[in-house]
Design an enzyme around this catalytic site. Sequence first.
Site, PDB file in Angstrom:
ATOM      1  N   ASP A 125      49.960  37.360  41.410  1.00  0.00           N
ATOM      2  CA  ASP A 125      50.542  35.763  40.559  1.00  0.00           C
ATOM      3  C   ASP A 125      52.200  36.419  40.689  1.00  0.00           C
ATOM      4  OD1 ASP A 125      48.650  38.271  39.329  1.00  0.00           O
ATOM      5  OD2 ASP A 125      49.770  36.764  37.763  1.00  0.00           O
ATOM      6  N   SER A 143      39.945  43.173  29.943  1.00  0.00           N
ATOM      7  CA  SER A 143      39.139  43.431  30.529  1.00  0.00           C
ATOM      8  C   SER A 143      38.566  44.454  30.459  1.00  0.00           C
ATOM      9  CB  SER A 143      39.625  43.908  31.580  1.00  0.00           C
ATOM     10  OG  SER A 143      40.636  44.575  31.702  1.00  0.00           O
TER      11      SER A 143
END
Length: 325
Positions: free
Chosen positions: A214, A82
């Site tokens: 997560d 990213s």
Amino acid sequence: MTTTPPPVTLGAVRDAAARLKGVAHRTPVLRSRTLDALVGAEVFLKCENFQRVGAFKFRGAYNAASRLAPEQLARGIAAYSSGNHAQAVALAARELGTTAVILMPEDAPRSKTDATAGYGAEIVTYDRYTGDRIALGEAMAAERGLALIPPYEHPHVIAGQGTAALELLEEVGELDALVTPVGGGGLMAGSATAAKGLYPGIRMIGVEPEAGDDTKRSLEAGRRITIPVPRTIADGQALHTPGELTFSVNRRLVDGIALVSDDEIRDAMRFAFERLKIVVEPSGATPLAALLTGRAGALPHRVGVIISGGNVDAGRFAELCGNRI
């Protein structure tokens, strides 16, 4: 009965530190009496926003790339990221005299794509909400014959990231806790390997954005959990599942995960700017947010914090903080 050896050891982190000496920056450790008073602990900030490429990622990228065989280096390197790992691999490739092709999401911050291109890398884009970056990255690397360096699922990358914690502990001595951002889990896995290898009693606390929990869910379930790709200002932590390799380390060594909201991240960025006089990107500010809000829990006496990066341009910084500036 046989025991599976850990994928990364304290020895591997020390070896990475030797390889990085004179190449990566030994980043400063900052103190703030104001921060100490607010959180009720002695806090030591390891400022990876002053690392080359503006983030800790250069450590792991260079450690992994520098170990490639000459013929592999000659063909070039690939990565998916990213932003910060993208810049790190691009710079590592340039330092080692080869080329890099980086798969980046279409909505990656402009400052990160510009910096990656500025280091000489070719950028290929994809939609992070519909595309599988691992599958796309592996296919791209195979098609072009490139050596793929993933952002966290690699023992040499993890060992390189652990050198930040190793340096911190060498400088300040034993800590009671170390607070670290968690995205794919490489920084935490390397940090925990180094920290618990030196001081087994240290408490390892990870921090995630609320929308991207997560790892917290996975640790609670005892297995990797997949969530929808999170929408959060902490773009470096906008992942849907922990890495398999990193989770195998973190499930053994991490003591807890704190969650912070985007607004709390913004407030931490502002605090760092106004009181510490440093610029921190959203993902890098999550551990500071966890301390300032109390979400990291009751703190012991001596606490280390890894500020993972500072790659945010002036326009986005102002936009994110809004009327908080």
